[in-house]
Motif scaffolding. Structure first.
Motif, mmCIF file in Angstrom:
data_model
loop_
_atom_site.group_PDB
_atom_site.id
_atom_site.type_symbol
_atom_site.label_atom_id
_atom_site.label_comp_id
_atom_site.label_asym_id
_atom_site.label_seq_id
_atom_site.Cartn_x
_atom_site.Cartn_y
_atom_site.Cartn_z
ATOM 1 N N ASP A 218 13.679 -2.336 -7.539
ATOM 2 C CA ASP A 218 14.364 -1.661 -6.420
ATOM 3 C C ASP A 218 14.797 -2.741 -5.446
ATOM 4 O OD1 ASP A 218 15.168 -0.245 -4.231
ATOM 5 O OD2 ASP A 218 13.155 0.562 -3.761
ATOM 6 N N ASP B 7 10.401 -0.354 2.156
ATOM 7 C CA ASP B 7 10.144 0.550 1.021
ATOM 8 C C ASP B 7 9.005 0.000 0.150
ATOM 9 O OD1 ASP B 7 11.189 -1.360 -0.671
ATOM 10 O OD2 ASP B 7 13.101 -0.321 -1.000
ATOM 11 N N ASP C 84 15.128 6.189 1.999
ATOM 12 C CA ASP C 84 15.204 5.159 0.957
ATOM 13 C C ASP C 84 15.660 5.771 -0.371
ATOM 14 O OD1 ASP C 84 14.605 2.375 0.113
ATOM 15 O OD2 ASP C 84 13.293 3.457 -1.285
ATOM 16 N N ASP C 85 16.444 4.997 -1.151
ATOM 17 C CA ASP C 85 16.973 5.481 -2.433
ATOM 18 C C ASP C 85 15.867 5.876 -3.406
ATOM 19 O OD1 ASP C 85 16.194 2.798 -2.551
ATOM 20 O OD2 ASP C 85 17.435 2.451 -4.328
ATOM 21 N N ARG C 86 14.742 5.171 -3.379
ATOM 22 C CA ARG C 86 13.647 5.483 -4.321
ATOM 23 C C ARG C 86 12.530 6.282 -3.665
ATOM 24 N NH1 ARG C 86 13.399 1.752 -8.835
ATOM 25 N NH2 ARG C 86 15.585 1.590 -9.425
ATOM 26 N N VAL D 218 17.209 -1.980 -3.132
ATOM 27 C CA VAL D 218 17.956 -1.310 -2.057
ATOM 28 C C VAL D 218 17.015 -0.972 -0.903
ATOM 29 C CG1 VAL D 218 19.445 0.644 -1.466
ATOM 30 C CG2 VAL D 218 19.549 -0.374 -3.755
ATOM 31 N N ALA D 219 17.332 -1.485 0.276
ATOM 32 C CA ALA D 219 16.476 -1.282 1.446
ATOM 33 C C ALA D 219 16.681 0.122 2.019
ATOM 34 C CB ALA D 219 16.817 -2.323 2.514
ATOM 35 N N ASN E 190 11.529 -3.987 0.241
ATOM 36 C CA ASN E 190 12.851 -4.164 0.847
ATOM 37 C C ASN E 190 12.803 -3.683 2.303
ATOM 38 O OD1 ASN E 190 14.291 -4.972 -1.633
ATOM 39 N ND2 ASN E 190 13.730 -2.892 -2.261
HETATM 40 CA CA LIG Z 1 14.588 1.204 -1.970
#
Ligand SMILES: [Ca+2]
Length: 298
Positions: free
Chosen positions: A33, A97, A65-67, A35-36, A101
């Motif tokens: 991952d 995350d 957050d994306d995740r 992506v922040a 990130n």
């Molecule tokens: Ca993330």
């Protein structure tokens, strides 16, 4: 025959190994991952008062957050800058995350009721040549954030000397913990220790020697006179009912009309003004200066 078989097996093993490594790499790539979290704020500028805890600004800020999904309850204040202008700072919110990130968002915070540090004098900057001349001993500075910052006051001599009799001009300066610096030019008077007029002149005592006013605040200079210390008892002093040297009398008893108040600048204008209070009694005359600092962020 046997050697050919071995070679085929060898090739198959190699191909399998390459395939496995590729698949593993593919899976790791997918799992990483990078992506922040994204932080959102209600507005880029917050306006608060000095009594408002900065942590309360977190209440309107969100992080996603994306995740990991919603990370709003993991947001923290990473940094508050020193002032970029008096009462104005940059504030940085951050959230991290599960993969480490870091997402950040910088905003501006304004303390609407901020007041820059203010000076005061314990007593006028008037010294006898026989005494130890320490200007900073008589200067205090208070700050809404840091409290008493008198021991941080610095002084620079602008003109004259503190080494002998005469008048000198000095600049006093102080900086608070947020980096706000204020300065004020003050006059220092050193009189000859044997100067009878300097010794016996009546002293006009003010309840403040540096006064901060807002831009529109009215000010009547005579209201700040607290008393007059009469240092010599002659016929005029005796007529006022004074029998002893160093008696402090109220302006009413002394006679308000004996005190002359002058100011060469317009006291209603923004800036620093010097108000002179002078008086004469029994042939001795003396004076005191009030510094009026009007407006700005005072
Ligand atoms: Ca993330």
């Amino acid at each position: 025959m046997e050697r050919k078989k071995l070679r085929i097996i060898g090739c198959a093993v190699l191909l399998l190994a390459i395939g496995a490594a590729g698949a593993y790499h593919f899976l790791v790539e997918r799992a990483a991952d990078r992506v922040a979290p994204v932080i959102e704020v209600p507005a880029d500028t917050f306006s608060i008062t000095m009594d408002t805890p900065v942590s309360s600004l977190l209440s309107g800020v969100t992080a996603f957050d994306d995740r990991d999904g919603d990370l709003t309850n993991r947001i923290f204040i990473e940094k508050i800058s020193k002032f970029v202008a008096p009462g104005k700072s940059h504030i940085t919110f951050a959230a991290v995350d599960a993969s480490g990130n870091v997402g950040k968002k910088q905003c501006t915070v304004i303390w609407s009721d901020y007041v820059s540090p203010q000076f005061d004098l314990k007593q006028p900057l008037r010294f006898s040549s026989a005494e130890r001349i320490n200007v900073l001993d008589r200067i205090t500075a208070v700050d809404r954030l840091d409290g008493d910052i008198s021991n941080h006051v610095k002084m620079t001599l602008l003109s004259g000397t503190l080494a002998g009799v005469g008048n000198a001009e000095a600049e006093v300066r102080v900086t608070n913990s947020m980096g706000d610096t204020v300065s004020l030019a003050v006059n220092v008077e050193i009189f000859e220790a044997s100067d009878l007029n300097a010794i016996y002149a009546p002293e006009i005592m003010l309840n403040k020697y540096i006064l901060y006013l807002s831009e529109t605040e009215p000010f009547i200079p005579e209201t700040i006179v607290e008393g007059i210390k009469v240092r010599y008892v002659g016929t005029q002093a005796a007529a006022l009912g004074i029998t002893e040297e160093d008696t402090v009398v109220m302006p009413e008893q002394y006679g308000k009309n004996r005190i002359r108040i002058t100011c060469e600048t317009d006291l209603s204008a923004v800036g620093v003004h010097e108000v002179r209070y002078t008086t004469s009694l029994d042939g001795y005359s003396g004076g005191t200066t009030l510094y009026v600092v009007r407006g700005g962020d005072a």
